[in-house]
Design an enzyme around this catalytic site. Sequence first.
Site, PDB file in Angstrom:
ATOM      1  N   ARG A 245       0.936  -1.180  -0.043  1.00  0.00           N
ATOM      2  CA  ARG A 245      -0.017  -0.099  -0.057  1.00  0.00           C
ATOM      3  C   ARG A 245       0.736   1.174   0.096  1.00  0.00           C
ATOM      4  O   ARG A 245       1.653   1.356   0.915  1.00  0.00           O
ATOM      5  CB  ARG A 245      -0.981   0.009   1.159  1.00  0.00           C
ATOM      6  CG  ARG A 245      -1.974   0.962   1.176  1.00  0.00           C
ATOM      7  CD  ARG A 245      -2.803   0.551   2.359  1.00  0.00           C
ATOM      8  NE  ARG A 245      -2.372   0.966   3.792  1.00  0.00           N
ATOM      9  CZ  ARG A 245      -3.246   1.444   4.645  1.00  0.00           C
ATOM     10  NH1 ARG A 245      -4.428   1.508   4.437  1.00  0.00           N
ATOM     11  NH2 ARG A 245      -2.443   1.864   5.673  1.00  0.00           N
TER      12      ARG A 245
ATOM     13  N   THR B 278      -0.853   7.622  -0.625  1.00  0.00           N
ATOM     14  CA  THR B 278      -1.949   7.629  -1.124  1.00  0.00           C
ATOM     15  C   THR B 278      -3.104   6.539  -0.954  1.00  0.00           C
ATOM     16  O   THR B 278      -4.192   6.367  -1.252  1.00  0.00           O
ATOM     17  CB  THR B 278      -1.869   7.437  -2.825  1.00  0.00           C
ATOM     18  OG1 THR B 278      -1.088   6.154  -3.091  1.00  0.00           O
ATOM     19  CG2 THR B 278      -1.016   8.385  -3.491  1.00  0.00           C
TER      20      THR B 278
ATOM     21  N   ASP C 105       1.000  -2.158  12.150  1.00  0.00           N
ATOM     22  CA  ASP C 105       1.342  -2.703  10.672  1.00  0.00           C
ATOM     23  C   ASP C 105       1.684  -4.070  10.701  1.00  0.00           C
ATOM     24  O   ASP C 105       2.883  -4.634  11.569  1.00  0.00           O
ATOM     25  CB  ASP C 105       2.586  -2.048  10.111  1.00  0.00           C
ATOM     26  CG  ASP C 105       2.870  -2.271   8.820  1.00  0.00           C
ATOM     27  OD1 ASP C 105       3.356  -3.439   8.625  1.00  0.00           O
ATOM     28  OD2 ASP C 105       2.688  -1.475   7.987  1.00  0.00           O
TER      29      ASP C 105
ATOM     30  N   ASP D 140       5.005  -5.759   9.284  1.00  0.00           N
ATOM     31  CA  ASP D 140       6.035  -5.067  10.325  1.00  0.00           C
ATOM     32  C   ASP D 140       6.120  -5.836  11.422  1.00  0.00           C
ATOM     33  O   ASP D 140       7.253  -6.392  11.986  1.00  0.00           O
ATOM     34  CB  ASP D 140       6.222  -3.772  10.627  1.00  0.00           C
ATOM     35  CG  ASP D 140       6.514  -2.872   9.351  1.00  0.00           C
ATOM     36  OD1 ASP D 140       7.288  -3.387   8.327  1.00  0.00           O
ATOM     37  OD2 ASP D 140       6.355  -1.527   9.396  1.00  0.00           O
TER      38      ASP D 140
HETATM   39  O1  LIG Z   1      -7.057  -2.298   3.103  1.00  0.00           O
HETATM   40  P1  LIG Z   1      -5.671  -1.623   2.710  1.00  0.00           P
HETATM   41  O2  LIG Z   1      -5.755  -0.032   2.977  1.00  0.00           O
HETATM   42  O3  LIG Z   1      -5.092  -1.905   1.111  1.00  0.00           O
HETATM   43  O4  LIG Z   1      -4.674  -2.021   3.799  1.00  0.00           O
HETATM   44  C1  LIG Z   1      -4.442  -3.203   4.056  1.00  0.00           C
HETATM   45  C2  LIG Z   1      -3.253  -3.544   3.657  1.00  0.00           C
HETATM   46  O5  LIG Z   1      -2.012  -3.021   4.012  1.00  0.00           O
HETATM   47  C3  LIG Z   1      -1.294  -3.983   4.434  1.00  0.00           C
HETATM   48  O6  LIG Z   1      -0.274  -4.404   3.738  1.00  0.00           O
HETATM   49  P2  LIG Z   1       1.302  -3.525   3.534  1.00  0.00           P
HETATM   50  O7  LIG Z   1       0.720  -2.450   2.745  1.00  0.00           O
HETATM   51  O8  LIG Z   1       1.620  -2.763   4.770  1.00  0.00           O
HETATM   52  O9  LIG Z   1       2.310  -4.372   2.897  1.00  0.00           O
HETATM   53  P3  LIG Z   1       3.136  -5.500   3.847  1.00  0.00           P
HETATM   54  O10 LIG Z   1       2.219  -6.704   4.113  1.00  0.00           O
HETATM   55  O11 LIG Z   1       4.251  -6.018   2.873  1.00  0.00           O
HETATM   56  O12 LIG Z   1       3.651  -5.015   5.054  1.00  0.00           O
HETATM   57  C4  LIG Z   1      -2.041  -5.240   5.011  1.00  0.00           C
HETATM   58  O13 LIG Z   1      -1.195  -6.426   5.054  1.00  0.00           O
HETATM   59  C5  LIG Z   1      -2.747  -5.190   3.978  1.00  0.00           C
HETATM   60  O14 LIG Z   1      -2.303  -5.973   2.730  1.00  0.00           O
HETATM   61  O1  LIG Z   2      -3.924  -0.918  10.541  1.00  0.00           O
HETATM   62  C1  LIG Z   2      -3.346  -1.306   9.186  1.00  0.00           C
HETATM   63  C2  LIG Z   2      -3.654  -0.892   8.149  1.00  0.00           C
HETATM   64  C3  LIG Z   2      -3.179  -1.304   7.001  1.00  0.00           C
HETATM   65  N1  LIG Z   2      -2.171  -2.291   7.256  1.00  0.00           N
HETATM   66  C4  LIG Z   2      -1.735  -2.670   8.224  1.00  0.00           C
HETATM   67  O2  LIG Z   2      -0.956  -3.586   8.426  1.00  0.00           O
HETATM   68  N2  LIG Z   2      -2.304  -2.161   9.538  1.00  0.00           N
HETATM   69 MG   LIG Z   3       2.724  -3.588   6.172  1.00  0.00          MG
END
Ligand SMILES: O=P(O)(O)OC[C@H]1O[C@H](OP(=O)(O)OP(=O)(O)O)[C@H](O)[C@@H]1O
Ligand SMILES: O=c1cc[nH]c(=O)[nH]1
Ligand SMILES: [Mg+2]
Length: 209
Positions: free
Chosen positions: A104, A108, A200, A203
């Site tokens: 994400r 944005t 997150d 993370d």
């Molecule tokens: O519903 P949304 O607003 O799209 O947010 C949710 C997304 O954000 C996080 O991923 P992230 O972008 O942090 O990637 P990661 O799993 O690599 O940490 C989470 O694991 C989802 O995939």
């Molecule tokens: O709260 C949140 C939102 C998006 N992605 C995450 O990992 N946590």
């Molecule tokens: Mg993430």
Amino acid sequence: MAKLEVMDHPLIQHKLTIIRDKNTGTKVFREVVNEIARLMAYEVSRDMPLQDVEIETPLVKSVQKEIAGKKVAIIPILRAGLGMVDGMLDLIPAAKVGHVGMYRDHETFEPVEYFVKLPSDIKERQLLVVDPMLATGGSAIAAIDSLKKRGATIIKFVCLVAAPEGIKALQEAHPDVDIYTASLDEKLNENGYILPGLGDAGDRLFGTL
Ligand SMILES: O=P(O)(O)OC[C@H]1O[C@H](OP(=O)(O)OP(=O)(O)O)[C@H](O)[C@@H]1O
Ligand SMILES: O=c1cc[nH]c(=O)[nH]1
Ligand SMILES: [Mg+2]
């Protein structure tokens, strides 16, 4: 409209509290995410079709039940979805696993796809798309768009924590997709994080904070 199921079983609520706690470290976080995924797999597979099979018990011939029909593939949205795969495979060990990489954009909140590798027969499989977090819904919607573009037809989405905004967006974009979540949280903050949430998820799973 497809199903929205909030799995508020006491065991799941207890385990969710552990992973929400900021003092829970990577090792325990990872273990408990898998434990919740395992409990969710039990409920997500409740409507799997059965067929008759004749076996012999030590005493008699008998017609019993076995899982029939559509096979399953588990599709984690990278990275955080990876944390749920082993727990799901514990209960559905014959499932294949496909990967959709999606991050994400921090400014944005728009999802960016960077990897797709799927079993060749996804058209014939029921797909369980897994990601701990459903925030704006952008990542789940884009991942499911990508799967449908490649021929997928039967899809369930399984997450741990969902915001109302994400549920609404996903239901509008993909009204045929059943949604299973362990919790329906309050809202998103101005940075697109779920409140109260768990931070997150990627993370915390991989120690990249
Ligand atoms: O519903 P949304 O607003 O799209 O947010 C949710 C997304 O954000 C996080 O991923 P992230 O972008 O942090 O990637 P990661 O799993 O690599 O940490 C989470 O694991 C989802 O995939
Ligand atoms: O709260 C949140 C939102 C998006 N992605 C995450 O990992 N946590
Ligand atoms: Mg993430």
